[in-house]
Design a protein around this motif. Structure first.
Motif, PDB file in Angstrom:
ATOM      1  N   ALA A  75       0.778  -1.321   0.074  1.00  0.00           N
ATOM      2  CA  ALA A  75      -0.084   0.008  -0.012  1.00  0.00           C
ATOM      3  C   ALA A  75       1.021   1.355  -0.024  1.00  0.00           C
ATOM      4  CB  ALA A  75      -0.824   0.031   1.349  1.00  0.00           C
ATOM      5  N   ASP A  76       2.244   1.092   0.071  1.00  0.00           N
ATOM      6  CA  ASP A  76       3.185   2.242  -0.066  1.00  0.00           C
ATOM      7  C   ASP A  76       3.396   2.530  -1.469  1.00  0.00           C
ATOM      8  OD1 ASP A  76       5.354   3.951   0.034  1.00  0.00           O
ATOM      9  OD2 ASP A  76       6.149   3.001   1.779  1.00  0.00           O
ATOM     10  N   PRO A  77       2.901   3.842  -1.907  1.00  0.00           N
ATOM     11  CA  PRO A  77       3.143   4.047  -3.540  1.00  0.00           C
ATOM     12  C   PRO A  77       4.566   4.193  -3.743  1.00  0.00           C
ATOM     13  CG  PRO A  77       2.108   5.880  -2.222  1.00  0.00           C
ATOM     14  CD  PRO A  77       2.131   4.865  -1.395  1.00  0.00           C
ATOM     15  N   VAL A  78       5.293   4.806  -2.704  1.00  0.00           N
ATOM     16  CA  VAL A  78       6.701   5.162  -3.081  1.00  0.00           C
ATOM     17  C   VAL A  78       7.602   3.896  -3.187  1.00  0.00           C
ATOM     18  CG1 VAL A  78       8.787   6.089  -2.308  1.00  0.00           C
ATOM     19  CG2 VAL A  78       6.474   7.207  -1.511  1.00  0.00           C
ATOM     20  N   GLY A 100       5.565 -11.318  -0.537  1.00  0.00           N
ATOM     21  CA  GLY A 100       6.147 -10.585  -1.330  1.00  0.00           C
ATOM     22  C   GLY A 100       5.335 -10.370  -2.575  1.00  0.00           C
ATOM     23  N   ALA A 101       4.762 -11.289  -3.113  1.00  0.00           N
ATOM     24  CA  ALA A 101       3.758 -11.202  -4.406  1.00  0.00           C
ATOM     25  C   ALA A 101       2.995 -10.078  -4.422  1.00  0.00           C
ATOM     26  CB  ALA A 101       3.195 -12.438  -4.491  1.00  0.00           C
ATOM     27  N   SER A 102       2.452  -9.630  -3.090  1.00  0.00           N
ATOM     28  CA  SER A 102       1.614  -8.635  -2.941  1.00  0.00           C
ATOM     29  C   SER A 102       2.127  -7.402  -3.334  1.00  0.00           C
ATOM     30  CB  SER A 102       1.064  -8.293  -1.435  1.00  0.00           C
ATOM     31  OG  SER A 102       0.543  -9.486  -1.019  1.00  0.00           O
ATOM     32  N   VAL A 103       3.545  -7.107  -3.206  1.00  0.00           N
ATOM     33  CA  VAL A 103       4.262  -5.867  -3.806  1.00  0.00           C
ATOM     34  C   VAL A 103       4.382  -6.065  -5.431  1.00  0.00           C
ATOM     35  CG1 VAL A 103       6.187  -4.625  -3.808  1.00  0.00           C
ATOM     36  CG2 VAL A 103       5.273  -5.492  -1.561  1.00  0.00           C
ATOM     37  N   LEU A 104       4.647  -7.161  -5.802  1.00  0.00           N
ATOM     38  CA  LEU A 104       4.716  -7.066  -7.418  1.00  0.00           C
ATOM     39  C   LEU A 104       3.260  -6.741  -7.829  1.00  0.00           C
ATOM     40  CD1 LEU A 104       6.977 -10.252  -7.888  1.00  0.00           C
ATOM     41  CD2 LEU A 104       7.495  -7.805  -7.818  1.00  0.00           C
ATOM     42  N   ALA A 105       2.037  -7.620  -7.162  1.00  0.00           N
ATOM     43  CA  ALA A 105       0.828  -7.271  -7.690  1.00  0.00           C
ATOM     44  C   ALA A 105       0.597  -5.970  -7.728  1.00  0.00           C
ATOM     45  CB  ALA A 105      -0.166  -8.154  -6.877  1.00  0.00           C
ATOM     46  N   ALA A 106       0.878  -5.152  -6.745  1.00  0.00           N
ATOM     47  CA  ALA A 106       0.473  -3.844  -6.498  1.00  0.00           C
ATOM     48  C   ALA A 106       1.189  -2.972  -7.823  1.00  0.00           C
ATOM     49  CB  ALA A 106       0.803  -3.421  -5.107  1.00  0.00           C
ATOM     50  N   ALA A 107       2.341  -3.170  -8.212  1.00  0.00           N
ATOM     51  CA  ALA A 107       3.084  -2.684  -9.057  1.00  0.00           C
ATOM     52  C   ALA A 107       2.536  -3.003 -10.471  1.00  0.00           C
ATOM     53  CB  ALA A 107       4.548  -3.252  -8.914  1.00  0.00           C
ATOM     54  N   GLY A 108       1.550  -4.011 -10.411  1.00  0.00           N
ATOM     55  CA  GLY A 108       1.272  -4.374 -11.879  1.00  0.00           C
ATOM     56  C   GLY A 108       1.982  -5.487 -12.597  1.00  0.00           C
ATOM     57  N   LEU A 109       2.996  -5.904 -11.914  1.00  0.00           N
ATOM     58  CA  LEU A 109       4.029  -6.761 -12.554  1.00  0.00           C
ATOM     59  C   LEU A 109       3.409  -8.120 -12.744  1.00  0.00           C
ATOM     60  CD1 LEU A 109       7.167  -5.600 -10.557  1.00  0.00           C
ATOM     61  CD2 LEU A 109       6.316  -4.949 -12.973  1.00  0.00           C
ATOM     62  N   LEU A 110       2.331  -8.363 -12.052  1.00  0.00           N
ATOM     63  CA  LEU A 110       1.656  -9.860 -11.995  1.00  0.00           C
ATOM     64  C   LEU A 110       0.541  -9.852 -12.974  1.00  0.00           C
ATOM     65  CD1 LEU A 110       2.070 -11.087  -8.383  1.00  0.00           C
ATOM     66  CD2 LEU A 110       3.638 -11.514 -10.495  1.00  0.00           C
ATOM     67  N   ASP A 111       0.307  -8.668 -13.631  1.00  0.00           N
ATOM     68  CA  ASP A 111      -1.210  -8.557 -14.389  1.00  0.00           C
ATOM     69  C   ASP A 111      -0.780  -9.616 -15.630  1.00  0.00           C
ATOM     70  OD1 ASP A 111      -2.090  -6.637 -12.827  1.00  0.00           O
ATOM     71  OD2 ASP A 111      -1.851  -4.969 -14.267  1.00  0.00           O
ATOM     72  N   GLY A 112      -1.754 -10.601 -15.920  1.00  0.00           N
ATOM     73  CA  GLY A 112      -2.093 -11.369 -16.986  1.00  0.00           C
ATOM     74  C   GLY A 112      -1.096 -12.493 -16.544  1.00  0.00           C
ATOM     75  N   ARG A 113      -0.575 -12.644 -15.630  1.00  0.00           N
ATOM     76  CA  ARG A 113       0.470 -13.946 -15.268  1.00  0.00           C
ATOM     77  C   ARG A 113      -0.148 -14.641 -14.222  1.00  0.00           C
ATOM     78  NH1 ARG A 113       5.612 -12.556 -17.208  1.00  0.00           N
ATOM     79  NH2 ARG A 113       6.048 -10.155 -17.578  1.00  0.00           N
ATOM     80  N   ARG A 114       0.365 -15.997 -14.449  1.00  0.00           N
ATOM     81  CA  ARG A 114       0.097 -17.067 -13.379  1.00  0.00           C
ATOM     82  C   ARG A 114       1.323 -16.940 -12.189  1.00  0.00           C
ATOM     83  NH1 ARG A 114       2.333 -22.480 -13.449  1.00  0.00           N
ATOM     84  NH2 ARG A 114       1.029 -23.808 -11.842  1.00  0.00           N
ATOM     85  N   CYS A 115       1.096 -16.744 -11.018  1.00  0.00           N
ATOM     86  CA  CYS A 115       1.871 -16.659  -9.863  1.00  0.00           C
ATOM     87  C   CYS A 115       1.235 -17.377  -8.854  1.00  0.00           C
ATOM     88  CB  CYS A 115       1.820 -15.274  -9.496  1.00  0.00           C
ATOM     89  SG  CYS A 115       0.478 -14.376  -8.630  1.00  0.00           S
ATOM     90  N   THR A 116       2.284 -17.714  -7.753  1.00  0.00           N
ATOM     91  CA  THR A 116       1.767 -18.234  -6.512  1.00  0.00           C
ATOM     92  C   THR A 116       2.388 -17.186  -5.593  1.00  0.00           C
ATOM     93  OG1 THR A 116       1.742 -20.342  -5.284  1.00  0.00           O
ATOM     94  CG2 THR A 116       4.113 -19.574  -6.051  1.00  0.00           C
ATOM     95  N   THR A 117       2.012 -17.749  -4.211  1.00  0.00           N
ATOM     96  CA  THR A 117       2.305 -17.123  -2.989  1.00  0.00           C
ATOM     97  C   THR A 117       2.015 -18.082  -1.764  1.00  0.00           C
ATOM     98  OG1 THR A 117       1.949 -15.101  -1.706  1.00  0.00           O
ATOM     99  CG2 THR A 117       0.259 -16.140  -2.700  1.00  0.00           C
TER     100      THR A 117
END
Length: 311
Positions: free
Chosen positions: A81-84, A105-122
């Motif tokens: 939730a930290d935009p910086v 840590g996948a939450s941070v990647l998701a917030a950054a849009g880096l997991l959009d359209g991807r398969r991932c785990t956590t």
């Protein structure tokens, strides 16, 4: 570059750092440079209370980077939730050969849009929440780690070790990864699609008495006739009703549950006994070694013989 924040999981950092360090000590080429960055280079108090010094201010880190790793931990939601922090992770991802997360840590990647359209785990505990918050990503809570393009996500805690060994193998070959695994006294390496949680330890125990008794019977009698007809007869219910009970309380029909249980039991025997494959197949209720091989490849994506050699 490993990214941390307050309430980071110590193992999520250490599994990665120590694997690369071990690889350096046995001749990785080029050598890994292991660095830890936080916002403002502030110390990160881990969830266990130990303090990790921030070596670099995240906002001053520039690429190109080889591997960007975002650690997980109890503070992952605040970090996401930290935009910086998120903006700098997004920026550095564009300058990195590969991008990864460990655990939540996948939450941070998701917030950054880096997991959009991807398969991932956590981690399996946080997977439902991640899927709900970010509907554009495909969250699979089962595997230990997943590679989708140049983005890698690891399930939780010690799965960071499996992912790091996979990185070492990619960079330096299988023999180097095997040497590192021996140095760390661990598996080389658990297949990425191996289940996070063994069905022998996952909770809760089925509340329904019929299902609970049959699950106990299945685990103790893998070489018996465990077909749906036989199980329904043992429970005194119709096959249709039994299938409905298993779907309601376990999430899969009896036949699939039996197959998964037998396959996991075979995996345990492969790593804990010298029994030949044919003997393991008989003990676990498979009709032949070939039937076991097909089930094993279907569940773990690897042949039983290779699985044994890697562990």
């Amino acid at each position: 570059m490993i990214v941390g924040y307050p309430d980071v999981e110590l193992l999520d950092v250490a599994c990665v750092a120590d694997t690369f360090d071990a690889a350096n000590r046995v001749g990785a080429s080029p050598q890994y440079t292991i660095e830890f960055a936080t916002l403002g280079a502030q110390p990160a108090i881990s969830g266990s209370g130990l303090v990790l010094a921030g070596q670099h201010a995240l906002e001053r880190v520039t690429g190109p980077l080889d591997t960007l790793v975002v650690s997980g931990g109890l503070g992952h939601e605040t970090a996401a939730a930290d935009p910086v922090l998120v903006a700098h992770v997004r920026r550095l991802a564009r300058e990195s050969r590969r991008v990864s997360s460990v655990c939540s840590g996948a939450s941070v990647l998701a917030a950054a849009g880096l997991l959009d359209g991807r398969r991932c785990t956590t981690h399996w505990v946080v997977a439902p929440g991640l899927a709900e918050r970010y509907p554009r990503i495909n969250v699979d809570p089962k595997p230990l780690y997943i590679k989708d393009g140049n983005v890698y996500t690891a399930a939780g805690v010690t799965s960071g070790l499996d992912l790091s060994l996979a990185f070492v193998e990619e960079d330096n070959g299988a023999e180097m990864a095997r040497t590192v695994a021996r140095a760390l006294v661990t598996y080389l390496q658990r297949p990425g699609n191996q289940a996070q949680v063994s069905m022998y330890v996952q909770a809760p125990t089925p509340e329904n008495s019929v299902v609970r008794k049959l699950v106990t019977h299945i685990a103790a009698n893998l070489d018996d006739d465990l077909g749906t007809t036989a199980l329904a007869g043992r429970a005194g219910v119709s096959e249709r009703h039994l299938t409905r009970l298993f779907l309601d309380h376990i999430g899969r029909p009896p036949a699939k549950y039996v197959r998964e249980t037998r396959t996991e039991a075979a995996a345990r025997l492969l790593t804990s006994t010298p029994l030949p494959l044919a003997a393991i197949a008989r003990r676990c209720g498979f009709g032949s070694a070939e039937t076991l091989r097909q089930a094993f490849v279907g569940r773990y994506g690897i042949a039983p013989s290779r699985y044994r050699n890697l562990t």
